[in-house]
Design a protein around this motif. Structure first.
Motif, PDB file in Angstrom:
ATOM      1  N   VAL A  48       0.840  -1.205   0.000  1.00 49.30           N
ATOM      2  CA  VAL A  48       0.000   0.000   0.000  1.00 49.30           C
ATOM      3  C   VAL A  48       0.878   1.260   0.000  1.00 49.30           C
ATOM      4  O   VAL A  48       0.504   2.286  -0.555  1.00 49.30           O
ATOM      5  N   HIS A  49       2.065   1.162   0.585  1.00 51.67           N
ATOM      6  CA  HIS A  49       2.947   2.316   0.736  1.00 51.67           C
ATOM      7  C   HIS A  49       3.906   2.533  -0.428  1.00 51.67           C
ATOM      8  O   HIS A  49       4.589   3.548  -0.470  1.00 51.67           O
ATOM      9  N   PHE A  50       3.978   1.599  -1.358  1.00 51.56           N
ATOM     10  CA  PHE A  50       4.942   1.676  -2.449  1.00 51.56           C
ATOM     11  C   PHE A  50       4.271   1.435  -3.793  1.00 51.56           C
ATOM     12  O   PHE A  50       3.546   0.450  -3.956  1.00 51.56           O
ATOM     13  N   ASP A  51       4.539   2.332  -4.759  1.00 41.92           N
ATOM     14  CA  ASP A  51       4.042   2.125  -6.116  1.00 41.92           C
ATOM     15  C   ASP A  51       4.792   0.967  -6.768  1.00 41.92           C
ATOM     16  O   ASP A  51       4.211   0.112  -7.409  1.00 41.92           O
ATOM     17  N   LYS A  52       6.114   1.004  -6.610  1.00 49.94           N
ATOM     18  CA  LYS A  52       6.963  -0.047  -7.167  1.00 49.94           C
ATOM     19  C   LYS A  52       7.914  -0.511  -6.081  1.00 49.94           C
ATOM     20  O   LYS A  52       8.552   0.297  -5.420  1.00 49.94           O
ATOM     21  N   LEU A  53       7.998  -1.815  -5.919  1.00 51.99           N
ATOM     22  CA  LEU A  53       8.904  -2.376  -4.926  1.00 51.99           C
ATOM     23  C   LEU A  53       9.426  -3.700  -5.460  1.00 51.99           C
ATOM     24  O   LEU A  53       8.638  -4.582  -5.816  1.00 51.99           O
ATOM     25  N   ASP A  54      10.736  -3.799  -5.546  1.00 48.20           N
ATOM     26  CA  ASP A  54      11.382  -5.015  -6.014  1.00 48.20           C
ATOM     27  C   ASP A  54      11.004  -6.175  -5.087  1.00 48.20           C
ATOM     28  O   ASP A  54      11.149  -6.079  -3.868  1.00 48.20           O
ATOM     29  N   GLU A  55      10.500  -7.269  -5.670  1.00 48.22           N
ATOM     30  CA  GLU A  55      10.028  -8.404  -4.866  1.00 48.22           C
ATOM     31  C   GLU A  55      11.161  -9.069  -4.081  1.00 48.22           C
ATOM     32  O   GLU A  55      10.954  -9.523  -2.967  1.00 48.22           O
ATOM     33  N   ALA A  56      12.346  -9.118  -4.673  1.00 57.71           N
ATOM     34  CA  ALA A  56      13.492  -9.706  -3.961  1.00 57.71           C
ATOM     35  C   ALA A  56      13.870  -8.837  -2.762  1.00 57.71           C
ATOM     36  O   ALA A  56      14.180  -9.344  -1.688  1.00 57.71           O
ATOM     37  N   LEU A  57      13.819  -7.529  -2.946  1.00 60.15           N
ATOM     38  CA  LEU A  57      14.100  -6.594  -1.850  1.00 60.15           C
ATOM     39  C   LEU A  57      13.091  -6.792  -0.724  1.00 60.15           C
ATOM     40  O   LEU A  57      13.462  -6.919   0.449  1.00 60.15           O
ATOM     41  N   LEU A  58      11.823  -6.852  -1.081  1.00 60.03           N
ATOM     42  CA  LEU A  58      10.773  -7.048  -0.081  1.00 60.03           C
ATOM     43  C   LEU A  58      10.957  -8.379   0.649  1.00 60.03           C
ATOM     44  O   LEU A  58      10.891  -8.428   1.877  1.00 60.03           O
ATOM     45  N   ALA A  59      11.215  -9.441  -0.082  1.00 59.31           N
ATOM     46  CA  ALA A  59      11.360 -10.768   0.537  1.00 59.31           C
ATOM     47  C   ALA A  59      12.527 -10.802   1.515  1.00 59.31           C
ATOM     48  O   ALA A  59      12.384 -11.307   2.643  1.00 59.31           O
ATOM     49  N   GLN A  60      13.666 -10.263   1.116  1.00 52.74           N
ATOM     50  CA  GLN A  60      14.838 -10.270   1.990  1.00 52.74           C
ATOM     51  C   GLN A  60      14.625  -9.357   3.201  1.00 52.74           C
ATOM     52  O   GLN A  60      15.019  -9.700   4.316  1.00 52.74           O
ATOM     53  N   ALA A  61      14.014  -8.205   2.967  1.00 56.15           N
ATOM     54  CA  ALA A  61      13.757  -7.266   4.064  1.00 56.15           C
ATOM     55  C   ALA A  61      12.783  -7.876   5.077  1.00 56.15           C
ATOM     56  O   ALA A  61      12.978  -7.748   6.285  1.00 56.15           O
ATOM     57  N   MET A  62      11.759  -8.541   4.589  1.00 58.19           N
ATOM     58  CA  MET A  62      10.787  -9.172   5.489  1.00 58.19           C
ATOM     59  C   MET A  62      11.462 -10.269   6.309  1.00 58.19           C
ATOM     60  O   MET A  62      11.209 -10.389   7.508  1.00 58.19           O
ATOM     61  N   GLN A  63      12.318 -11.054   5.677  1.00 53.82           N
ATOM     62  CA  GLN A  63      13.021 -12.115   6.392  1.00 53.82           C
ATOM     63  C   GLN A  63      13.867 -11.523   7.515  1.00 53.82           C
ATOM     64  O   GLN A  63      13.827 -11.991   8.660  1.00 53.82           O
ATOM     65  N   ALA A  64      14.613 -10.460   7.208  1.00 49.87           N
ATOM     66  CA  ALA A  64      15.468  -9.812   8.212  1.00 49.87           C
ATOM     67  C   ALA A  64      14.623  -9.172   9.315  1.00 49.87           C
ATOM     68  O   ALA A  64      14.936  -9.279  10.507  1.00 49.87           O
ATOM     69  N   PHE A  65      13.547  -8.501   8.925  1.00 49.02           N
ATOM     70  CA  PHE A  65      12.656  -7.820   9.870  1.00 49.02           C
ATOM     71  C   PHE A  65      12.064  -8.798  10.884  1.00 49.02           C
ATOM     72  O   PHE A  65      12.118  -8.560  12.095  1.00 49.02           O
ATOM     73  N   TYR A  66      11.518  -9.899  10.402  1.00 54.96           N
ATOM     74  CA  TYR A  66      10.912 -10.872  11.323  1.00 54.96           C
ATOM     75  C   TYR A  66      11.978 -11.598  12.146  1.00 54.96           C
ATOM     76  O   TYR A  66      11.706 -11.975  13.281  1.00 54.96           O
ATOM     77  N   TRP A  67      13.169 -11.774  11.592  1.00 55.72           N
ATOM     78  CA  TRP A  67      14.262 -12.353  12.372  1.00 55.72           C
ATOM     79  C   TRP A  67      14.615 -11.417  13.532  1.00 55.72           C
ATOM     80  O   TRP A  67      14.755 -11.861  14.672  1.00 55.72           O
ATOM     81  N   LEU A  68      14.717 -10.110  13.250  1.00 52.67           N
ATOM     82  CA  LEU A  68      15.012  -9.141  14.310  1.00 52.67           C
ATOM     83  C   LEU A  68      13.935  -9.168  15.385  1.00 52.67           C
ATOM     84  O   LEU A  68      14.234  -9.126  16.574  1.00 52.67           O
ATOM     85  N   ARG A  69      12.692  -9.231  14.984  1.00 53.63           N
ATOM     86  CA  ARG A  69      11.584  -9.258  15.950  1.00 53.63           C
ATOM     87  C   ARG A  69      11.621 -10.515  16.808  1.00 53.63           C
ATOM     88  O   ARG A  69      11.078 -10.521  17.907  1.00 53.63           O
ATOM     89  N   SER A  70      12.264 -11.574  16.313  1.00 51.41           N
ATOM     90  CA  SER A  70      12.308 -12.837  17.063  1.00 51.41           C
ATOM     91  C   SER A  70      13.415 -12.868  18.122  1.00 51.41           C
ATOM     92  O   SER A  70      13.427 -13.769  18.959  1.00 51.41           O
ATOM     93  N   ILE A  71      14.311 -11.905  18.095  1.00 54.29           N
ATOM     94  CA  ILE A  71      15.428 -11.897  19.040  1.00 54.29           C
ATOM     95  C   ILE A  71      14.925 -11.391  20.396  1.00 54.29           C
ATOM     96  O   ILE A  71      14.514 -10.238  20.527  1.00 54.29           O
ATOM     97  N   ASP A  72      14.960 -12.250  21.385  1.00 55.13           N
ATOM     98  CA  ASP A  72      14.433 -11.914  22.713  1.00 55.13           C
ATOM     99  C   ASP A  72      15.147 -10.731  23.358  1.00 55.13           C
ATOM    100  O   ASP A  72      14.528  -9.958  24.084  1.00 55.13           O
TER     101      ASP A  72
END
Length: 104
Positions: free
Chosen positions: A27-51
């Motif tokens: 919703v926030h991006f007109d164009k977003l590279d799918e590989a960028l999104l996939a890698q960013a999401m993986q890193a983001f959720y990994w960070l959120r998992s660190i106690d």
């Protein structure tokens, strides 16, 4: 309160799943590279998992980070390996230190 929930007048809402988050992000991006999104999401959720990370990154921080990654021309292959611009996601120095310890 668990880091993956938020409280609104005694009702708990679970933090979005990766699939839900991808829809929110688009919703926030007109164009977003799918590989960028996939890698960013993986890193983001990994960070959120660190106690040991006290202030878990939120949706707005993910949006800001994706903008920084896009504007910086970051190769998606670097994202989960290095987490460029980590200060956009993590606001506390000790959280950045905790991330760096886990990456070693």
């Amino acid at each position: 309160l668990v880091g993956s929930e938020m409280c609104i007048r005694d009702s708990y809402i679970a933090f979005p799943t990766q699939e839900q988050m991808a829809k929110i992000i688009r919703v926030h991006f007109d164009k977003l590279d799918e590989a960028l999104l996939a890698q960013a999401m993986q890193a983001f959720y990994w960070l959120r998992s660190i106690d040991s990370i006290e202030k878990k990154p939120s949706t707005s921080e993910l949006v800001d980070w994706l903008r920084a990654l896009q504007l910086g021309g970051v190769d998606p292959a670097r994202i989960t390996r290095e987490i460029p611009f980590a200060g956009v996601l993590l606001k506390k120095d000790k959280d950045i230190t905790a991330m760096q310890r886990r990456m070693r």
